[in-house]
Write an enzyme that holds these catalytic residues in place. Sequence first.
Site, PDB file in Angstrom:
ATOM      1  N   SER A 116       0.433  19.136  16.878  1.00 39.23           N
ATOM      2  CA  SER A 116       1.387  19.774  15.982  1.00 39.23           C
ATOM      3  C   SER A 116       2.647  20.059  16.784  1.00 39.23           C
ATOM      4  CB  SER A 116       0.817  21.094  15.431  1.00 39.23           C
ATOM      5  OG  SER A 116       1.826  21.839  14.764  1.00 39.23           O
ATOM      6  N   TYR A 150      -4.109  29.075  16.508  1.00 44.95           N
ATOM      7  CA  TYR A 150      -3.647  27.777  16.011  1.00 44.95           C
ATOM      8  C   TYR A 150      -2.757  27.098  17.048  1.00 44.95           C
ATOM      9  CZ  TYR A 150      -1.659  24.039  13.257  1.00 44.95           C
ATOM     10  OH  TYR A 150      -1.272  22.794  12.823  1.00 44.95           O
TER      11      TYR A 150
END
Length: 318
Positions: A164, A176
Amino acid sequence: MLQYLIICVLFCVLYYWYRDGKCLKNVSDKYVYITGCDSGFGNLLAKHLDQQGLHVLAACLTEKGAEELKNSTSSRLKTFQLDVVKSESISKAAEFVKSEVKEKGLWGLVNNAGISQPTAPNDWLTIDDHKAILNVNLIGLIEVTLSVLPLIKRARGRIVNVASIFGRNSCVGGSYCISKFGVEAFNDSLRRDLEIFGVKVLCIEPGFFKTTMTNFDKISENVKKLWDRLPQDVKDDYGADFLDRYIPKAKEMVEFADQDLMKVVWCMNHALTSVHPRTRYSAGLDAKIFWIPLSYMPTAISDFVLNRGKIKPAKGIL
């Protein structure tokens, strides 16, 4: 002298464009294993590769997801269930993949499965909250990769890891971003380890896209649950009205998410079918013009930019 320099630059651009566009001529005998195919990027990629004639081995978390994907694709595509936090499930999936590819080996593995919740300020979270994300996004990804690595080496194939743009910028609490930084590190070490075997390891760094992970209702529900369980002293630190200010801000960010998921699927497809795949793919305009440049800024500047978008707690000093 300037004319020669311009000609050289144009030649390099044209050569890169030509090189970047060369695709494998025959893909009908290649097998690709994709995790997280219930929805989002994985689901679209499975359908896209199936249309191109590849043999897709699509892993879904739920029986419903597997059945829906199977009903919307050709007989070449095989679906099966996989829970990446369970070693037994990973081993069973690896055996299934081995039985399908046989001596050909596995051309591609796309580690796409991931979750984004629970996400909140770090002092709202427990170690179990961190483990919940790390076990899926990082540990599960590594274990899935190791489970089929001999098959990939046999085919001199490719591994595509979905990280990401938040694997470059840690801008939210929870694991995350931590997990995606870890994916980036694993990707780099794996790429260097496997180069001598002819295996290519590529990384996808999507920006902010509208998927189930950016569903506002789920984000809002998660934040409310985390807030409700907080000790009163922590709530006092943030202020009684903090949640009322935090949730609208989260909704505002979600509304900016890119709805064109094919931008990411194209990157995945190129990584699997190009003769000369790129080492990294950054999908989305926000990734290219904001997040990547920000990741190269001095820490003081990136901290300033990211902190300006945060809701101020009652006892904060910012």
